[in-house]
Write a protein that holds these residues in place. Structure first.
Motif, short mmCIF file in Angstrom:
data_model
loop_
_atom_site.label_atom_id
_atom_site.label_comp_id
_atom_site.label_asym_id
_atom_site.label_seq_id
_atom_site.Cartn_x
_atom_site.Cartn_y
_atom_site.Cartn_z
N VAL A 21 3.64 10.13 -8.74
CA VAL A 21 3.32 9.97 -7.33
C VAL A 21 3.99 11.09 -6.54
O VAL A 21 5.17 11.39 -6.73
N THR A 32 0.83 -1.20 0.00
CA THR A 32 0.00 0.00 0.00
C THR A 32 0.87 1.26 0.00
O THR A 32 2.10 1.20 0.01
N SER A 33 0.20 2.40 0.05
CA SER A 33 0.90 3.69 0.07
C SER A 33 1.86 3.81 1.25
O SER A 33 2.88 4.51 1.15
N PRO A 36 0.44 0.54 -5.03
CA PRO A 36 -0.97 0.89 -4.80
C PRO A 36 -1.81 0.92 -6.08
O PRO A 36 -3.03 0.68 -6.01
N ALA A 61 5.72 5.17 0.81
CA ALA A 61 5.99 6.54 1.25
C ALA A 61 7.47 6.84 1.47
O ALA A 61 8.00 7.81 0.89
N SER A 75 -3.64 7.97 1.90
CA SER A 75 -2.80 7.33 0.89
C SER A 75 -1.92 8.37 0.21
O SER A 75 -2.08 9.58 0.41
N LEU A 76 -0.98 7.88 -0.59
CA LEU A 76 -0.22 8.76 -1.46
C LEU A 76 -1.12 9.28 -2.57
O LEU A 76 -2.13 8.66 -2.92
N ARG A 77 -0.73 10.38 -3.16
CA ARG A 77 -1.49 10.93 -4.28
C ARG A 77 -0.82 10.52 -5.59
O ARG A 77 0.32 10.87 -5.87
N TYR A 78 -1.55 9.74 -6.38
CA TYR A 78 -1.11 9.33 -7.71
C TYR A 78 -1.94 10.08 -8.74
O TYR A 78 -3.17 10.11 -8.66
N PRO A 81 5.02 11.85 0.40
CA PRO A 81 4.00 11.58 1.43
C PRO A 81 3.68 12.81 2.26
O PRO A 81 4.56 13.62 2.57
N ASP A 95 -6.58 0.93 -1.81
CA ASP A 95 -5.40 1.34 -1.04
C ASP A 95 -5.85 1.66 0.38
O ASP A 95 -7.05 1.73 0.68
#
Length: 330
Positions: free
Chosen positions: A321, A281-282, A303, A286, A313-316, A324, A309
């Motif tokens: 990406v 996952t993110s 992710p 990170a 979460s991270l932003r994709y 974090p 996810d």
């Protein structure tokens, strides 16, 4: 950093994969991850690792390693003690990155201030096409053909056909191929020639780790990247005659602390650098986003391969990406 009244816990979480993730040695429909939390002084740091059977790890063994190490070290837990007392791998990664997060949370200073030489920026990640028959891989590549960088899993059978099929289906994408140790030395020249003809950007781990001597005696018309053959800084000096680049993964190095050392040494020795991941996952990605700031290739699409996810979460955005935010990690 003081870790008085330190408490550590670890547990397993499962995330469904969007479809099937297949490489030369296995297929899976679920990502099983281990989450570690270290609490001290009213603050908590959290991190995620992915046990990998290829390296003799399981969810149970990694949780046991985390718990036994935390019990043995107690308040003396630190990045250096982990490096001294625990072998590289998923358990050390979870503990090391949880300490990074704990330090950030307890001091109010973002992890990137120590990990990065400048303010971190979004990075472009590859997107993985799983191993299947050439027609199915072409369909998957076509669906992802707007992505600028694809990573294609190969398995030792029909690989030339698969490379041609994917290249035709995604003509505007750069392509990395990853054999996951599945090629044989006698077929290397032909496979390398075809990869060069198709303008493949990079070939990852074509031969088994420990049986890759053939790479030293042949031209590399396409750069070759070590993955299973390289884990930590100490492995690098022996690989210069066989590989052009190295894939640094936190679950192999045993955390961000060793990964940063390895990255610096790889550059010193003239290796190209890929920053990669397991399927997680993110939270697992990170710290690796910070490591990847000046990498030649980034493969942090874990992710993107999941049906869902974690939150936060991270932003994709497409293949990009962002670093974090503190509510996730660091």
């Amino acid at each position: 950093m003081s870790t008085r009244d330190c408490q550590t816990e670890a547990w397993c979480e499962s995330y469904p994969i969007n479809g099937q993730f297949s490489i030369s040695r296995e297929s899976k429909a679920t990502a099983e991850v281990v989450v570690c939390r270290i609490s001290s002084g009213g603050f908590s740091g959290i991190a995620e690792c992915v046990p990998y059977r290829r390296y003799g790890e399981s969810v149970d063994s990694v949780i046991a390693q985390i718990e036994s190490t935390a019990s043995a070290l107690g308040a003396d837990i630190s990045h250096e003690r982990l490096r001294e007392d625990l072998k590289p791998g998923a358990a050390r990664n979870a503990l090391d990155c949880a300490l990074w997060d704990l330090q950030a949370k307890s001091t109010g200073r973002h992890a990137h201030l120590l990990a990065c030489s400048s303010l971190p920026r979004p990075v472009e990640t590859a997107f993985t096409i799983s191993l299947s028959d050439p027609d199915s891989m072409a369909d998957a590549a076509r669906a992802a053909s707007r992505r600028p960088l694809l990573k294609v899993k190969l398995g030792g059978q029909n690989d030339i056909a698969a490379m041609h099929a994917v290249a035709a289906a995604a003509p505007n994408s750069r392509i990395i191929v990853d054999a996951n140790e599945a090629w044989e030395p006698e077929f290397l020249p032909e496979l390398l020639r075809e990869a060069a003809r198709l303008h493949i950007a990079l070939i990852e781990q074509p031969l088994p780790a420990g049986a890759d001597e053939a790479l030293a005696g042949i031209p590399h018309p396409v750069p070759i990247c070590a993955d299973e053959s390289v884990h930590t800084t100490g492995d690098l000096e022996s690989l210069g005659d066989r590989y052009d680049a190295v894939n640094i993964k936190l679950d192999k190095t045993g955390g961000l602390t060793e990964a940063l050392r390895m990255h610096a040494k790889a550059r010193e020795l003239g290796f190209g650098v890929m920053v990669g991941c397991m399927v997680g996952t993110s939270l697992a990605m990170a710290p690796a986003v910070l490591l990847a700031q000046d990498a030649d290739y980034v493969d942090l699409d874990g992710p993107l391969l999941l049906a869902r996810d974690r939150t936060p979460s991270l932003r994709y955005e497409g293949n990009t990406v962002s670093p974090p935010r503190s509510e996730l990690w660091g």
